[in-house]
Design a protein around this motif. Structure first.
Motif, PDB file in Angstrom:
ATOM      1  N   UNK A   1       0.854  -1.653  -0.066  1.00  0.00           N
ATOM      2  CA  UNK A   1       0.464   0.162   0.000  1.00  0.00           C
ATOM      3  C   UNK A   1       0.520   1.035  -0.492  1.00  0.00           C
ATOM      4  N   UNK A   2       0.653   2.312  -0.717  1.00  0.00           N
ATOM      5  CA  UNK A   2       1.871   2.902  -1.339  1.00  0.00           C
ATOM      6  C   UNK A   2       1.055   4.311  -1.024  1.00  0.00           C
ATOM      7  N   UNK A   3       1.651   5.378  -0.947  1.00  0.00           N
ATOM      8  CA  UNK A   3       0.733   7.091  -1.035  1.00  0.00           C
ATOM      9  C   UNK A   3      -0.205   6.929  -2.108  1.00  0.00           C
ATOM     10  N   UNK A   4       0.152   6.781  -3.122  1.00  0.00           N
ATOM     11  CA  UNK A   4      -0.555   6.057  -4.298  1.00  0.00           C
ATOM     12  C   UNK A   4      -2.073   6.311  -4.707  1.00  0.00           C
ATOM     13  N   UNK A   5      -1.945   4.534  -3.733  1.00  0.00           N
ATOM     14  CA  UNK A   5      -2.747   3.940  -3.103  1.00  0.00           C
ATOM     15  C   UNK A   5      -4.353   5.263  -2.400  1.00  0.00           C
ATOM     16  N   UNK A   6      -3.835   5.448  -1.155  1.00  0.00           N
ATOM     17  CA  UNK A   6      -4.652   6.739  -0.481  1.00  0.00           C
ATOM     18  C   UNK A   6      -5.259   7.876  -1.345  1.00  0.00           C
ATOM     19  N   UNK A   7      -4.176   8.462  -2.634  1.00  0.00           N
ATOM     20  CA  UNK A   7      -4.785   9.020  -3.238  1.00  0.00           C
ATOM     21  C   UNK A   7      -5.794   8.875  -4.049  1.00  0.00           C
ATOM     22  N   UNK A   8      -5.205   7.749  -4.474  1.00  0.00           N
ATOM     23  CA  UNK A   8      -7.050   7.194  -5.552  1.00  0.00           C
ATOM     24  C   UNK A   8      -8.052   7.316  -5.049  1.00  0.00           C
ATOM     25  N   UNK A   9      -8.151   6.963  -3.582  1.00  0.00           N
ATOM     26  CA  UNK A   9      -9.310   6.959  -3.001  1.00  0.00           C
ATOM     27  C   UNK A   9      -9.269   8.967  -2.230  1.00  0.00           C
ATOM     28  N   UNK A  10      -8.719   8.815  -1.219  1.00  0.00           N
ATOM     29  CA  UNK A  10      -8.772  10.169  -0.733  1.00  0.00           C
ATOM     30  C   UNK A  10      -7.291  10.115   0.741  1.00  0.00           C
ATOM     31  N   UNK A  11      -6.328  11.320   0.552  1.00  0.00           N
ATOM     32  CA  UNK A  11      -6.106  11.328   0.958  1.00  0.00           C
ATOM     33  C   UNK A  11      -5.578  13.316   0.836  1.00  0.00           C
ATOM     34  N   UNK A  12      -6.325  13.600   2.447  1.00  0.00           N
ATOM     35  CA  UNK A  12      -7.088  15.722   1.840  1.00  0.00           C
ATOM     36  C   UNK A  12      -6.082  16.057   3.458  1.00  0.00           C
TER      37      UNK A  12
END
Length: 497
Positions: free
Chosen positions: A22-33
């Protein structure tokens, strides 16, 4: 005096047997705010953050929003991902000035490359910044693998009480109300945690039908009527996590003067989990059984088939093909599959455009052991950006991003092909792509239980299928190394039933 309340979300359900880090990009694909980005995204939604925003407005809180981060279940968080989000929350807390309290929306089953108990580590770090006197109240997923470190550093752990999880908003409001009472000094709170020696139990937390979990929750609610017992939370646990604390647990938040009674309550609930550990209300069916039901077709609404062991909501890859292959072989008609995770095929279909026939290699890329790729010709029925707003009982108002998406027709079946791996929990998965699942004979969803909130009301029958993929219901198929032992059902307990 206005209360300044820090809020944060850092959620992940980690399947440690997954091949996908699980990477930062995986969070960005859902949400990372961060900060001011959070409220516009979640105001008016039936989520924990939505509940906190509404409570804050009503109570006159001054919110200090830090981070809202959520990613689809998968393997361990990379060190970079874990430390980046953790450090951001801690840094914003350190720079926030004087705080009255904090509410965190966590999952409770997060594992990183460096931390088996990631949420416990986050709470410990926050406690180090905020000090012992600032109350921290935490909401958890019903499938949390709760730990002693979480209990030590949180004044209360408040878990969902529904599965499918349709009460996130209510649990956040409950957490906020308890925090208000603590800040007002009308309550003091600390947490006791007890675990039975079982990896599975409480019917995996299912609450749709009568069974162990509903009975446990009824017991917990009666205990909460007692003076000084604030919250009695039942966590069903998350089985595919090779960590010491995986499995069901009980967390009781209580007044310090009621510590003995709180531990007695936790022990009683734990014993009940143990006593009924082998009771389940769901039976997994074989693919052959599902195909017989497909061919029978008595009418009266769609047959909804859940590919339960390829559930992205439990860390499944979402590209297992055994069930889809069987539908094609059976020449199933008027069927819809939502969905197959296959970014390369979505890209090919998008480039070709609607109305074109393309040669595709569908699924089976992450682990072909769960079903080899299906190579076939398919008609591109439509393409889109895959974005929609949930309007069902779970996560209502939340935007879902499937990424570049194509609907392929293979024989009599429409297959939604997506670029962002996620679980199907909402009818808009189909409706947004021009497919009305209520009008189909057969509907296949990549989910194991959450789909029921939206799909059970339209179904003539619901079947959960074991297609042989990663999210097996049998823990003996996993090779555990770090789990506490002995533990049921991996070990024998002489003299027990």
């Amino acid at each position: 005096m206005t209360r300044r309340i820090l809020i944060a979300q850092f959620a992940h359900e980690t399947n440690t047997f997954s091949r996908l880090p699980t990477t930062l990009d995986d969070y960005r694909r859902r949400w990372l705010l961060e900060g001011d980005e959070i409220a516009p995204r979640f105001r008016g939604t039936r989520t924990e953050i939505g509940g906190l925003l509404d409570y804050a407005e009503k109570a006159g809180w001054q919110l200090v929003p830090t981070v809202a981060a959520n990613a689809t279940p998968s393997g361990k968080l990379t060190r970079e991902c874990w430390e980046t989000i953790r450090d951001k929350i801690v840094a914003l807390a350190r720079g926030a000035g004087s705080l009255s309290g904090a509410v965190l929306a966590l999952h409770g089953a997060m594992v990183s490359e460096t931390e088996d108990d990631a949420e416990g580590a986050l709470l410990e770090a926050l406690r180090g910044v905020l000090g012992a006197s600032v109350p921290i109240v935490v909401t958890l997923d019903l499938h949390a693998n709760a730990t002693p470190r979480m209990a030590k550093h949180a004044n209360a752990l408040i878990s969902y009480r529904t599965y499918p999880h349709t009460d996130q908003y209510e649990r956040a409001q409950q957490a906020a109300a308890l925090l208000d009472r603590i800040v007002a000094a009308s309550a003091k709170a600390q947490t006791v945690l007890v675990q039975p020696p079982t990896l599975v139990g409480a019917d995996h937390g299912r609450t749709v039908q009568p069974g162990p979990m509903r009975d446990l929750l009824a017991m917990a609610e009666r205990f909460e009527q007692e003076q000084g017992i604030h919250v009695a939370s039942i966590q069903a646990g998350f089985m595919p996590a090779d960590i010491e604390w995986a499995g069901p647990s009980v967390a009781v938040s209580h007044d310090p003067a009621r510590a003995d009674r709180a531990r007695a309550i936790a022990n009683e609930l734990s014993r009940e989990i143990w006593r009924r550990r082998d009771e389940e209300t769901i039976t997994y069916r074989s693919i052959d059984e599902a195909m017989r039901a497909v061919k029978a077709d008595p009418g009266g609404g769609p047959l909804v088939i859940a590919d339960g062991t390829d559930n992205p909501g439990g860390g499944g890859y979402g590209d297992a093909t055994n069930l889809l292959r069987a539908l094609i072989a059976a020449d199933a008609q008027d069927g819809a599959v939502g969905h197959i995770y296959e970014p390369a095929t979505a890209q090919v279909a998008t480039a070709a455009g609607a109305g074109k026939t393309v040669r595709v290699r569908l699924g089976g890329r992450i682990d072909p052991a769960f079903g080899a790729p299906i190579e076939t010709e398919a008609l591109v029925q439509s393409v889109s950006d895959g974005s929609f707003i949930n309007d069902g009982p779970m996560g209502k108002g939340v935007r879902t991003e499937m990424g570049p998406t194509a609907v392929l027709r293979i024989g009599g079946i429409e297959v939604i092909v997506i670029s962002n791996r996620l679980q199907n929990t909402d009818l808009q998965t189909f409706l947004s792509q021009g497919i009305d699942p209520r009008q189909r004979r057969v509907v296949v969803v990549k989910s194991v239980h959450h789909f029921r909130a939206a799909y059970a009301p339209i179904a003539r029958e619901v079947m959960i299928v074991d297609s042989g993929a990663l999210c097996t219901p049998d823990p003996k198929r996993h090779a555990y190394q770090r789990l506490r032992r002995p533990i049921w059902p991996l070990d024998e307990f002489p003299g027990e039933k």
